[in-house]
Design a protein around this motif. Structure first.
Motif, PDB file in Angstrom:
ATOM      1  N   GLU A 225       1.243  -1.002  -0.071  1.00 28.46           N
ATOM      2  CA  GLU A 225      -0.123  -0.332   0.036  1.00 28.46           C
ATOM      3  C   GLU A 225       0.855   1.124   0.137  1.00 28.46           C
ATOM      4  O   GLU A 225       0.485   2.230  -1.029  1.00 28.46           O
ATOM      5  N   ASN A 226       2.663   1.491   0.632  1.00 34.73           N
ATOM      6  CA  ASN A 226       2.602   2.581   0.744  1.00 34.73           C
ATOM      7  C   ASN A 226       3.294   2.672  -0.622  1.00 34.73           C
ATOM      8  O   ASN A 226       3.233   4.144  -0.939  1.00 34.73           O
ATOM      9  N   PRO A 227       4.115   1.560  -0.572  1.00 34.00           N
ATOM     10  CA  PRO A 227       4.756   1.857  -2.509  1.00 34.00           C
ATOM     11  C   PRO A 227       3.916   2.660  -2.955  1.00 34.00           C
ATOM     12  O   PRO A 227       4.582   3.588  -4.159  1.00 34.00           O
ATOM     13  N   SER A 228       2.684   1.595  -2.979  1.00 36.30           N
ATOM     14  CA  SER A 228       1.354   2.448  -4.261  1.00 36.30           C
ATOM     15  C   SER A 228       1.837   3.339  -3.817  1.00 36.30           C
ATOM     16  O   SER A 228       1.567   4.281  -5.819  1.00 36.30           O
ATOM     17  N   ASN A 229       0.761   3.756  -2.878  1.00 33.75           N
ATOM     18  CA  ASN A 229       0.632   5.358  -2.555  1.00 33.75           C
ATOM     19  C   ASN A 229       1.624   6.692  -3.217  1.00 33.75           C
ATOM     20  O   ASN A 229       1.520   7.462  -3.395  1.00 33.75           O
ATOM     21  N   THR A 230       2.776   6.214  -2.451  1.00 37.88           N
ATOM     22  CA  THR A 230       3.996   6.941  -3.287  1.00 37.88           C
ATOM     23  C   THR A 230       4.007   6.860  -4.772  1.00 37.88           C
ATOM     24  O   THR A 230       4.917   7.949  -5.105  1.00 37.88           O
ATOM     25  N   LEU A 231       3.844   5.646  -5.213  1.00 36.82           N
ATOM     26  CA  LEU A 231       4.466   6.240  -6.762  1.00 36.82           C
ATOM     27  C   LEU A 231       3.403   7.028  -7.249  1.00 36.82           C
ATOM     28  O   LEU A 231       3.321   7.758  -7.748  1.00 36.82           O
ATOM     29  N   GLY A 232       1.775   7.166  -6.672  1.00 38.59           N
ATOM     30  CA  GLY A 232       1.025   7.506  -6.940  1.00 38.59           C
ATOM     31  C   GLY A 232       1.618   9.039  -6.595  1.00 38.59           C
ATOM     32  O   GLY A 232       1.295   9.881  -7.890  1.00 38.59           O
ATOM     33  N   TRP A 233       1.796   9.283  -6.022  1.00 46.05           N
ATOM     34  CA  TRP A 233       2.161  10.569  -5.531  1.00 46.05           C
ATOM     35  C   TRP A 233       3.547  11.719  -6.103  1.00 46.05           C
ATOM     36  O   TRP A 233       3.948  12.482  -7.408  1.00 46.05           O
ATOM     37  N   ILE A 234       3.829  10.435  -6.470  1.00 47.46           N
ATOM     38  CA  ILE A 234       5.427  10.971  -7.158  1.00 47.46           C
ATOM     39  C   ILE A 234       5.288  11.439  -8.997  1.00 47.46           C
ATOM     40  O   ILE A 234       6.091  12.012  -9.890  1.00 47.46           O
ATOM     41  N   PHE A 235       4.413  10.622  -8.840  1.00 51.56           N
ATOM     42  CA  PHE A 235       4.305  10.905 -10.615  1.00 51.56           C
ATOM     43  C   PHE A 235       3.440  11.492 -11.085  1.00 51.56           C
ATOM     44  O   PHE A 235       2.533  12.721 -11.546  1.00 51.56           O
ATOM     45  N   ALA A 236       2.094  11.858  -9.607  1.00 53.42           N
ATOM     46  CA  ALA A 236       1.451  13.141 -10.245  1.00 53.42           C
ATOM     47  C   ALA A 236       2.202  14.712  -9.733  1.00 53.42           C
ATOM     48  O   ALA A 236       1.759  15.596 -10.838  1.00 53.42           O
ATOM     49  N   ILE A 237       3.200  14.911  -9.077  1.00 55.08           N
ATOM     50  CA  ILE A 237       4.259  16.072  -8.746  1.00 55.08           C
ATOM     51  C   ILE A 237       4.488  15.958  -9.861  1.00 55.08           C
ATOM     52  O   ILE A 237       5.361  16.948 -10.722  1.00 55.08           O
ATOM     53  N   LEU A 238       6.064  14.939 -10.719  1.00 52.56           N
ATOM     54  CA  LEU A 238       6.504  15.154 -11.715  1.00 52.56           C
ATOM     55  C   LEU A 238       5.459  15.538 -13.046  1.00 52.56           C
ATOM     56  O   LEU A 238       5.967  16.217 -13.726  1.00 52.56           O
ATOM     57  N   ALA A 239       4.272  15.122 -12.925  1.00 53.97           N
ATOM     58  CA  ALA A 239       3.740  15.664 -14.064  1.00 53.97           C
ATOM     59  C   ALA A 239       3.290  17.033 -13.929  1.00 53.97           C
ATOM     60  O   ALA A 239       2.992  17.719 -15.388  1.00 53.97           O
ATOM     61  N   GLN A 240       3.400  17.731 -12.564  1.00 59.44           N
ATOM     62  CA  GLN A 240       2.985  18.802 -12.914  1.00 59.44           C
ATOM     63  C   GLN A 240       4.090  20.097 -12.841  1.00 59.44           C
ATOM     64  O   GLN A 240       4.930  21.432 -12.107  1.00 59.44           O
ATOM     65  N   GLU A 241       5.626  19.415 -12.932  1.00 54.64           N
ATOM     66  CA  GLU A 241       7.216  19.922 -12.672  1.00 54.64           C
ATOM     67  C   GLU A 241       7.724  19.542 -13.571  1.00 54.64           C
ATOM     68  O   GLU A 241       8.936  18.160 -13.737  1.00 54.64           O
ATOM     69  N   PRO A 242       7.617  19.693 -14.806  1.00 51.29           N
ATOM     70  CA  PRO A 242       8.567  19.229 -15.633  1.00 51.29           C
ATOM     71  C   PRO A 242       9.516  19.374 -15.867  1.00 51.29           C
ATOM     72  O   PRO A 242      10.742  18.498 -16.483  1.00 51.29           O
ATOM     73  N   GLU A 243      10.371  20.459 -15.539  1.00 52.64           N
ATOM     74  CA  GLU A 243      12.243  20.498 -14.888  1.00 52.64           C
ATOM     75  C   GLU A 243      12.736  19.777 -14.122  1.00 52.64           C
ATOM     76  O   GLU A 243      13.722  19.135 -14.520  1.00 52.64           O
ATOM     77  N   HIS A 244      11.636  19.243 -12.840  1.00 56.16           N
ATOM     78  CA  HIS A 244      12.366  18.360 -12.297  1.00 56.16           C
ATOM     79  C   HIS A 244      12.983  16.879 -13.307  1.00 56.16           C
ATOM     80  O   HIS A 244      13.309  15.938 -12.843  1.00 56.16           O
ATOM     81  N   GLU A 245      11.614  16.102 -13.499  1.00 53.03           N
ATOM     82  CA  GLU A 245      11.052  15.569 -14.459  1.00 53.03           C
ATOM     83  C   GLU A 245      12.258  15.377 -15.711  1.00 53.03           C
ATOM     84  O   GLU A 245      12.539  13.793 -15.198  1.00 53.03           O
ATOM     85  N   ALA A 246      12.478  16.446 -16.040  1.00 52.08           N
ATOM     86  CA  ALA A 246      13.721  16.009 -17.361  1.00 52.08           C
ATOM     87  C   ALA A 246      15.367  16.190 -16.370  1.00 52.08           C
ATOM     88  O   ALA A 246      15.996  15.481 -16.427  1.00 52.08           O
ATOM     89  N   ARG A 247      15.381  16.377 -15.215  1.00 48.78           N
ATOM     90  CA  ARG A 247      16.400  16.317 -14.202  1.00 48.78           C
ATOM     91  C   ARG A 247      16.391  14.736 -13.902  1.00 48.78           C
ATOM     92  O   ARG A 247      17.694  14.436 -14.137  1.00 48.78           O
ATOM     93  N   ILE A 248      15.845  14.240 -13.559  1.00 45.08           N
ATOM     94  CA  ILE A 248      15.110  12.825 -13.442  1.00 45.08           C
ATOM     95  C   ILE A 248      15.692  12.383 -14.382  1.00 45.08           C
ATOM     96  O   ILE A 248      16.672  11.172 -14.170  1.00 45.08           O
ATOM     97  N   LEU A 249      15.316  12.421 -15.508  1.00 42.63           N
ATOM     98  CA  LEU A 249      15.480  11.460 -17.142  1.00 42.63           C
ATOM     99  C   LEU A 249      16.798  12.054 -17.362  1.00 42.63           C
ATOM    100  O   LEU A 249      17.562  10.773 -17.665  1.00 42.63           O
ATOM    101  N   GLU A 250      17.781  12.998 -17.322  1.00 44.54           N
ATOM    102  CA  GLU A 250      18.679  12.670 -17.689  1.00 44.54           C
ATOM    103  C   GLU A 250      19.490  12.026 -16.524  1.00 44.54           C
ATOM    104  O   GLU A 250      21.172  11.520 -16.855  1.00 44.54           O
ATOM    105  N   GLU A 251      19.916  12.409 -14.746  1.00 47.30           N
ATOM    106  CA  GLU A 251      20.373  11.568 -14.426  1.00 47.30           C
ATOM    107  C   GLU A 251      20.421  10.320 -14.811  1.00 47.30           C
ATOM    108  O   GLU A 251      21.470   9.664 -14.636  1.00 47.30           O
ATOM    109  N   MET A 252      19.276   9.840 -14.433  1.00 42.79           N
ATOM    110  CA  MET A 252      19.430   7.675 -15.396  1.00 42.79           C
ATOM    111  C   MET A 252      19.836   8.134 -16.753  1.00 42.79           C
ATOM    112  O   MET A 252      20.778   7.067 -16.576  1.00 42.79           O
ATOM    113  N   ARG A 253      19.586   8.174 -17.222  1.00 44.77           N
ATOM    114  CA  ARG A 253      20.266   8.529 -18.781  1.00 44.77           C
ATOM    115  C   ARG A 253      22.192   8.719 -18.663  1.00 44.77           C
ATOM    116  O   ARG A 253      22.580   7.665 -18.891  1.00 44.77           O
TER     117      ARG A 253
END
Length: 268
Positions: A225-253
């Motif tokens: 339950e907790n990981p599921s809720n956490t994932l949901g909030w992470i993706f919801a917040i990143l969807a509203q913060e494209p700059e932070h999403e881009a930084r995460i994707l760049e670090e992954m690359r």
């Protein structure tokens, strides 16, 4: 934030406190944890009446015994070998979510992330691969359990779980399904090598059959339950913060390139 860092909700029959400030949470969970008993709350009483005595509902010596028995299984050294399994489940989940999005234009963040965390958690902790019906039953147990406990907070008296109105029948049905899954897990565990967590439960000193069931039932609903809720909030917040999403994707690359994560990447 509008109501302050810590909020008291006056529910007429009882009060509910919601703590958001880190200092208050630290005080409750770390500095003065012995002053607060989980087992006395209405929620704990309801959970204990259905799931049995587990980490969520016990206090003092029983809680210490369960925690001491289970905590080694959650160390980084014990969990690291399961990284390939986590990666495998993440890849399967991403394909599933892309398919749902292509077909429907959206997906249910709670239900569909629960599908991931139930599968991954049950395989990793229990050595058991749930089928689609079992995943649905575990998810339903979490949903119905929360609805039942929350609705009971507003009742003038404590109603038994078998009470025909409200969520009683659905709740009992969900617990029966959950118990069936727990029994199948314990039965399969007798057949061969067991994951560290399940080994810790089965070899728990002084635990009888019903306590083993309680520990498995508790982990089946609490672990995903907790990981599921956490994932949901992470993706919801990143969807509203494209700059932070881009930084995460760049670090992954930079760290991974086009390969899957490995144990050596954990410190990074």
């Amino acid at each position: 934030a509008r109501f302050g860092a810590n909020v008291c909700l006056d529910m007429k029959l009882r009060r509910l406190y919601v703590l958001n400030h880190p200092d208050a949470i630290k005080r409750l969970l770390v500095e003065n944890a012995g002053n607060y008993a989980r087992g006395n709350s209405l929620a704990s009483q309801k959970i204990r009446g259905s799931l049995g005595n587990g980490l969520l509902t016990t206090d003092h010596e029983d809680w210490k015994r369960f925690r001491k028995n289970q905590s080694p299984a959650f160390s980084q050294a014990r969990l690291a070998p399961y990284l390939p399994l986590m990666v495998e489940e993440a890849i399967l989940a991403s394909k599933r979510l892309l398919g749902l999005t292509a077909a429907n234009g959206e997906f249910d963040s709670f239900k569909d992330f629960m599908h991931l965390t139930v599968r991954a958690g049950t395989r990793m902790l229990m050595g058991y691969e749930p089928d689609e019906d079992e995943i649905a039953h575990i998810t339903q147990a979490v949903v119905v359990g929360q609805e039942k406990i929350w609705s009971d907070l507003f009742l003038p008296m404590d109603m038994p779980n078998w009470w025909p109105w409200g969520h009683g029948h659905a709740y009992l049905g969900a617990i029966r399904n959950l118990t069936g899954i727990a029994d199948r897990i314990l039965e399969k565990a007798r057949e061969g090598k067991r994951p560290d967590f399940l080994e810790a439960i089965i070899t728990c000193a002084g635990c009888d059959r019903e306590e083993l069931r309680a520990q498995v039932r508790t982990m089946l609903v609490s672990a995903p339950e907790n990981p599921s809720n956490t994932l949901g909030w992470i993706f919801a917040i990143l969807a509203q913060e494209p700059e932070h999403e881009a930084r995460i994707l760049e670090e992954m690359r930079q760290v991974l390139g086009d390969r899957d994560p490995e144990e050596k990447d954990l410190p990074k």
